[in-house]
Motif scaffolding. Structure first.
Motif, PDB file in Angstrom:
ATOM      1  N   ASP A 440      53.273  38.099  42.537  1.00 53.60           N
ATOM      2  CA  ASP A 440      54.098  36.966  42.276  1.00 53.60           C
ATOM      3  C   ASP A 440      55.011  37.253  40.902  1.00 53.60           C
ATOM      4  O   ASP A 440      56.108  36.638  41.170  1.00 53.60           O
ATOM      5  CB  ASP A 440      52.908  35.612  41.836  1.00 53.60           C
ATOM      6  N   GLN A 441      54.720  37.904  40.153  1.00 54.24           N
ATOM      7  CA  GLN A 441      55.570  38.229  38.937  1.00 54.24           C
ATOM      8  C   GLN A 441      56.808  38.945  39.398  1.00 54.24           C
ATOM      9  O   GLN A 441      57.758  38.792  39.129  1.00 54.24           O
ATOM     10  CB  GLN A 441      54.738  39.000  37.801  1.00 54.24           C
ATOM     11  N   ILE A 442      56.275  39.937  40.307  1.00 55.90           N
ATOM     12  CA  ILE A 442      57.678  40.762  40.765  1.00 55.90           C
ATOM     13  C   ILE A 442      58.648  39.878  41.552  1.00 55.90           C
ATOM     14  O   ILE A 442      59.917  40.055  41.491  1.00 55.90           O
ATOM     15  CB  ILE A 442      57.210  41.862  41.707  1.00 55.90           C
ATOM     16  N   GLN A 443      57.993  38.899  42.206  1.00 56.86           N
ATOM     17  CA  GLN A 443      58.599  38.141  43.323  1.00 56.86           C
ATOM     18  C   GLN A 443      59.558  37.079  42.446  1.00 56.86           C
ATOM     19  O   GLN A 443      60.658  36.429  42.639  1.00 56.86           O
ATOM     20  CB  GLN A 443      57.919  37.367  44.191  1.00 56.86           C
ATOM     21  N   ALA A 444      58.855  36.761  41.225  1.00 60.33           N
ATOM     22  CA  ALA A 444      59.524  35.870  40.288  1.00 60.33           C
ATOM     23  C   ALA A 444      60.671  36.527  39.432  1.00 60.33           C
ATOM     24  O   ALA A 444      61.218  35.722  38.782  1.00 60.33           O
ATOM     25  CB  ALA A 444      58.575  35.076  39.483  1.00 60.33           C
ATOM     26  N   GLY A 445      61.050  37.763  39.624  1.00 58.08           N
ATOM     27  CA  GLY A 445      61.989  38.370  38.825  1.00 58.08           C
ATOM     28  C   GLY A 445      61.615  39.031  37.593  1.00 58.08           C
ATOM     29  O   GLY A 445      62.444  39.513  36.991  1.00 58.08           O
ATOM     30  N   VAL A 446      60.397  39.139  37.716  1.00 58.91           N
ATOM     31  CA  VAL A 446      59.871  39.836  36.215  1.00 58.91           C
ATOM     32  C   VAL A 446      59.893  41.384  36.263  1.00 58.91           C
ATOM     33  O   VAL A 446      59.444  41.817  37.323  1.00 58.91           O
ATOM     34  CB  VAL A 446      58.455  39.406  35.703  1.00 58.91           C
ATOM     35  N   ALA A 447      60.630  42.033  35.541  1.00 56.63           N
ATOM     36  CA  ALA A 447      60.782  43.316  35.848  1.00 56.63           C
ATOM     37  C   ALA A 447      59.553  44.194  35.427  1.00 56.63           C
ATOM     38  O   ALA A 447      59.282  45.162  36.026  1.00 56.63           O
ATOM     39  CB  ALA A 447      61.794  43.764  34.713  1.00 56.63           C
ATOM     40  N   GLN A 448      58.924  43.751  34.459  1.00 55.52           N
ATOM     41  CA  GLN A 448      57.684  44.467  34.104  1.00 55.52           C
ATOM     42  C   GLN A 448      56.448  43.316  33.850  1.00 55.52           C
ATOM     43  O   GLN A 448      56.409  42.811  33.030  1.00 55.52           O
ATOM     44  CB  GLN A 448      57.690  45.139  32.458  1.00 55.52           C
ATOM     45  N   PRO A 449      55.696  43.125  35.058  1.00 56.70           N
ATOM     46  CA  PRO A 449      54.530  42.036  34.939  1.00 56.70           C
ATOM     47  C   PRO A 449      53.707  42.366  33.731  1.00 56.70           C
ATOM     48  O   PRO A 449      53.404  43.595  33.488  1.00 56.70           O
ATOM     49  CB  PRO A 449      53.997  42.223  36.300  1.00 56.70           C
ATOM     50  N   VAL A 450      53.020  41.511  33.348  1.00 63.58           N
ATOM     51  CA  VAL A 450      52.047  41.454  32.160  1.00 63.58           C
ATOM     52  C   VAL A 450      50.929  40.760  32.547  1.00 63.58           C
ATOM     53  O   VAL A 450      50.973  39.738  33.304  1.00 63.58           O
ATOM     54  CB  VAL A 450      52.781  40.778  30.836  1.00 63.58           C
ATOM     55  N   PHE A 451      49.802  41.455  32.394  1.00 59.56           N
ATOM     56  CA  PHE A 451      48.493  40.959  32.540  1.00 59.56           C
ATOM     57  C   PHE A 451      48.038  39.785  31.509  1.00 59.56           C
ATOM     58  O   PHE A 451      47.644  40.131  30.441  1.00 59.56           O
ATOM     59  CB  PHE A 451      47.433  41.851  32.878  1.00 59.56           C
ATOM     60  N   ASN A 452      47.681  38.535  31.870  1.00 60.07           N
ATOM     61  CA  ASN A 452      47.375  37.363  31.085  1.00 60.07           C
ATOM     62  C   ASN A 452      45.745  37.270  31.267  1.00 60.07           C
ATOM     63  O   ASN A 452      45.401  36.508  32.357  1.00 60.07           O
ATOM     64  CB  ASN A 452      48.192  36.283  31.192  1.00 60.07           C
ATOM     65  N   VAL A 453      44.903  37.691  30.408  1.00 59.71           N
ATOM     66  CA  VAL A 453      43.489  37.499  30.619  1.00 59.71           C
ATOM     67  C   VAL A 453      43.082  35.990  30.595  1.00 59.71           C
ATOM     68  O   VAL A 453      41.852  35.625  31.306  1.00 59.71           O
ATOM     69  CB  VAL A 453      42.921  38.429  29.557  1.00 59.71           C
ATOM     70  N   THR A 454      43.806  35.330  30.018  1.00 58.00           N
ATOM     71  CA  THR A 454      43.353  33.898  30.116  1.00 58.00           C
ATOM     72  C   THR A 454      43.546  33.229  31.149  1.00 58.00           C
ATOM     73  O   THR A 454      42.982  31.972  31.565  1.00 58.00           O
ATOM     74  CB  THR A 454      44.175  32.932  29.093  1.00 58.00           C
ATOM     75  N   GLN A 455      44.144  33.856  32.429  1.00 58.15           N
ATOM     76  CA  GLN A 455      44.339  33.303  33.922  1.00 58.15           C
ATOM     77  C   GLN A 455      43.097  33.768  34.686  1.00 58.15           C
ATOM     78  O   GLN A 455      42.957  33.494  35.741  1.00 58.15           O
ATOM     79  CB  GLN A 455      45.651  33.758  34.331  1.00 58.15           C
ATOM     80  N   PHE A 456      42.318  34.559  34.203  1.00 57.76           N
ATOM     81  CA  PHE A 456      41.167  35.148  34.821  1.00 57.76           C
ATOM     82  C   PHE A 456      39.856  34.860  33.907  1.00 57.76           C
ATOM     83  O   PHE A 456      39.203  35.839  33.697  1.00 57.76           O
ATOM     84  CB  PHE A 456      41.035  36.602  35.148  1.00 57.76           C
ATOM     85  N   PRO A 457      39.583  33.625  33.730  1.00 61.90           N
ATOM     86  CA  PRO A 457      38.520  33.079  32.499  1.00 61.90           C
ATOM     87  C   PRO A 457      37.319  33.532  33.174  1.00 61.90           C
ATOM     88  O   PRO A 457      35.982  33.912  32.327  1.00 61.90           O
ATOM     89  CB  PRO A 457      38.561  31.653  32.059  1.00 61.90           C
ATOM     90  N   ASP A 458      36.942  33.353  34.366  1.00 63.62           N
ATOM     91  CA  ASP A 458      35.679  33.839  35.137  1.00 63.62           C
ATOM     92  C   ASP A 458      35.174  35.141  35.327  1.00 63.62           C
ATOM     93  O   ASP A 458      34.206  35.441  35.531  1.00 63.62           O
ATOM     94  CB  ASP A 458      35.899  33.163  36.774  1.00 63.62           C
ATOM     95  N   LEU A 459      36.275  36.022  34.952  1.00 63.82           N
ATOM     96  CA  LEU A 459      35.976  37.490  34.827  1.00 63.82           C
ATOM     97  C   LEU A 459      35.239  37.855  33.624  1.00 63.82           C
ATOM     98  O   LEU A 459      34.750  38.906  33.788  1.00 63.82           O
ATOM     99  CB  LEU A 459      37.234  38.314  35.347  1.00 63.82           C
ATOM    100  N   ASP A 460      35.320  37.180  32.649  1.00 63.71           N
ATOM    101  CA  ASP A 460      34.756  37.576  31.344  1.00 63.71           C
ATOM    102  C   ASP A 460      35.204  39.047  30.884  1.00 63.71           C
ATOM    103  O   ASP A 460      34.381  39.909  30.658  1.00 63.71           O
ATOM    104  CB  ASP A 460      33.164  37.452  31.459  1.00 63.71           C
ATOM    105  N   LEU A 461      36.636  39.111  30.940  1.00 60.43           N
ATOM    106  CA  LEU A 461      37.213  40.597  30.567  1.00 60.43           C
ATOM    107  C   LEU A 461      37.248  40.775  28.878  1.00 60.43           C
ATOM    108  O   LEU A 461      36.878  39.687  27.953  1.00 60.43           O
ATOM    109  CB  LEU A 461      38.470  40.468  31.023  1.00 60.43           C
ATOM    110  N   ASP A 462      37.184  41.913  28.659  1.00 63.67           N
ATOM    111  CA  ASP A 462      37.207  42.379  27.250  1.00 63.67           C
ATOM    112  C   ASP A 462      38.755  42.058  26.645  1.00 63.67           C
ATOM    113  O   ASP A 462      39.655  42.819  26.890  1.00 63.67           O
ATOM    114  CB  ASP A 462      36.919  43.964  27.124  1.00 63.67           C
ATOM    115  N   LYS A 463      38.902  41.112  25.810  1.00 65.44           N
ATOM    116  CA  LYS A 463      40.392  40.667  25.446  1.00 65.44           C
ATOM    117  C   LYS A 463      40.771  41.750  24.557  1.00 65.44           C
ATOM    118  O   LYS A 463      41.841  41.664  24.393  1.00 65.44           O
ATOM    119  CB  LYS A 463      40.071  39.230  24.782  1.00 65.44           C
TER     120      LYS A 463
END
Length: 488
Positions: A440-463
């Motif tokens: 989605d980020q590539i298609q939106a024209g973002v040259a370098q996509p960035v991972f936003n952990v707040t968009q995956f709260p259910d995964l309980d990732l190491d922030k």
């Protein structure tokens, strides 16, 4: 008994599971390994600052290539051709292309579930994404995986590689096995006691030299026989489907040997490469998926094909002779038919470098397993003990009869693959979400996509393992402001 179980596992169960999942991952991800093939080259230039103490994508790639590229690219290809005929190479290609998708998935998951260590470095791999992704009820499976990884790569394969290196030096230069073992142990010890960053720095120099040198000699051979290449490639394709004369056991043998040797060579699905992939600093997990898929391409499509063409374009290969089953000897003899007796020495040196780099890679996998198993304790004493054990294995492996060890390693590696593939199948939905975020980020024209952990709260990732969204936005704003100033 070990050999019977290993043969059953590798000739029946794993072939079906690995190929089946590879096709599923490829189709369900919309052929992700082909969609982002061009990006495999661009991402390699995105280096992280050395002062931050992290490995770059390039260093993680090199470290994984150091492990994938080894005897399978030299001896394994020769055995595949000897027992399965030229058509086995076609099925190695198929396995490699499907394995790129499997490696993409497992290495992306390794990045998603990586954890930050107190010293700022990262740890991750199948044990981590099994425990965190599947939940506490699967903790026993992550422990089992770590034990299998430690036994297979950290111990058994270290001894096997030492044996291969020592025997190669003895055959080429007459060096006693014990002398080679002692020298190898000293050099390995100096490197591994420096930690993963020193291993990566050594691999960063060694791997391009060994892979580049092997590729260069292959290019020379291809140039000498350029007019015969189209017919040789056609022979490979025809033999894969039984369209030519029966060679090496027919189409069944071609499929079996091509698939088996391809899987042994590129390790896609075994879960070994994700341990290294998790260490890298990348802005998005899919970045490392792309890079590690490229590692499979380098190993199977490029280097294995080079060995195949060296053999098939030479005169040493006789499909009617049983002696060609000796893989190293066939590759050495084939190269000698192209460039003279110096070809034998070149293959021995290549095996030495490949084996040495693989020992460093195997050590890191063992260290990662030990770190996971002892993470709740002060494990520095155990780590140093493991390093001493690796040094001892380098000495002992050079002179031991490793037939039983090899059978044991084959069996544990097969079980290792089954555990990892089971986890990948259960976690595929999560990896697909992460890949979609990248798409989605590539298609939106973002040259370098960035991972936003707040968009995956259910995964309980190491922030702590990822920059916070605020910092990411600040970085983007700073970049935009800098670009605007430059344009003005």
């Amino acid at each position: 008994m070990l050999s019977i179980l290993s043969d059953l596992l590798w000739s029946k169960v794993l072939i079906a599971v690995l190929i089946g999942l590879g096709v599923w991952f490829t189709v369900s991800s919309r052929f992700v390994q082909f969609r982002y093939f061009g990006k495999m080259f661009g991402i390699l230039t995105a280096r992280h600052h050395e002062s931050d103490g992290h490995l770059s994508s390039f260093q993680a790639l090199i470290l994984s290539v150091a492990g994938r590229v080894g005897g399978g690219n030299i001896a394994g290809v020769a055995v595949a051709i000897a027992l399965g005929g030229p058509g086995a190479i076609f099925w190695m290609w198929v396995v490699g292309l499907m394995g790129m998708a499997t490696s993409f998935i497992e290495c992306t998951l390794a990045q998603v579930y990586k954890t930050a260590e107190p010293d700022g470095t990262y740890r991750g791999g199948p044990a981590y994404y099994i425990a965190k992704g599947l939940g506490s009820k699967w903790k026993w499976l992550s422990v089992l995986y770590s034990l299998l990884l430690l036994a297979t790569f950290g111990i058994a394969f270290t001894a096997l590689q030492s044996y291969a290196v020592a025997n190669s030096l003895q055959d080429a230069f007459g060096i006693p096995l014990s002398y080679s073992g002692i020298a190898l142990a000293l050099i390995v010890g100096l490197i591994i006691f420096g930690g993963v960053r020193r291993i990566a720095k050594v691999a960063e120099v060694l791997v391009p030299i060994m892979a580049g040198g092997y590729l260069l000699i292959a290019i020379v051979v291809l140039a000498l026989h350029i007019s015969a290449i189209p017919d040789t490639l056609m022979l490979i394709v025809k033999s894969a489907f039984g369209l030519g004369p029966a060679i090496g056991g027919g189409i069944g043998a071609a499929i079996l040997m091509g698939v088996k040797r391809g899987l042994f060579s590129n390790e896609a699905g075994l879960g070994s490469a994700p341990n290294v992939a998790a260490v890298a600093f990348v802005p998005h997990p899919a970045n490392q998926g792309v890079v590690q898929a490229f590692s499979v391409f380098i190993d199977t499509i490029v280097l294995c094909t080079c060995t195949a063409l060296i053999i098939l374009l030479g005169t040493a290969y006789d499909p009617n002779s049983a002696s060609v089953a000796d893989g190293v000897a066939l590759t050495q003899a084939s190269l000698a038919t192209h460039i003279g007796e110096s070809g034998r020495i070149f293959v021995s040196i290549a095996l030495l470098l490949f084996g040495f780099s693989t020992i460093l890679y195997n050590y890191y996998l063992g260290e990662n397993s030990l770190s996971y198993l002892t993470k709740s304790r002060n494990n520095e004493f155990l780590m140093n003990g493991f390093r001493v054990a690796i040094v001892c294995l380098c000495c002992l492996g050079a002179v031991l009869d490793l037939g039983t060890v090899f059978a044991f390693a084959d069996l544990t590696m097969g079980l290792l693959a089954l555990v990892n593939l089971f986890a990948l199948a259960l976690l595929f939905k999560i990896s697909r979400r992460v890949i979609k975020d990248y798409d989605d980020q590539i298609q939106a024209g973002v040259a370098q996509p960035v991972f936003n952990v707040t968009q995956f709260p259910d995964l309980d990732l190491d922030k702590a393992a990822w920059p916070t969204p605020i910092k990411q936005d600040q970085q983007a704003s700073t970049a935009d402001l800098t670009a605007e100033i430059i344009n003005q």
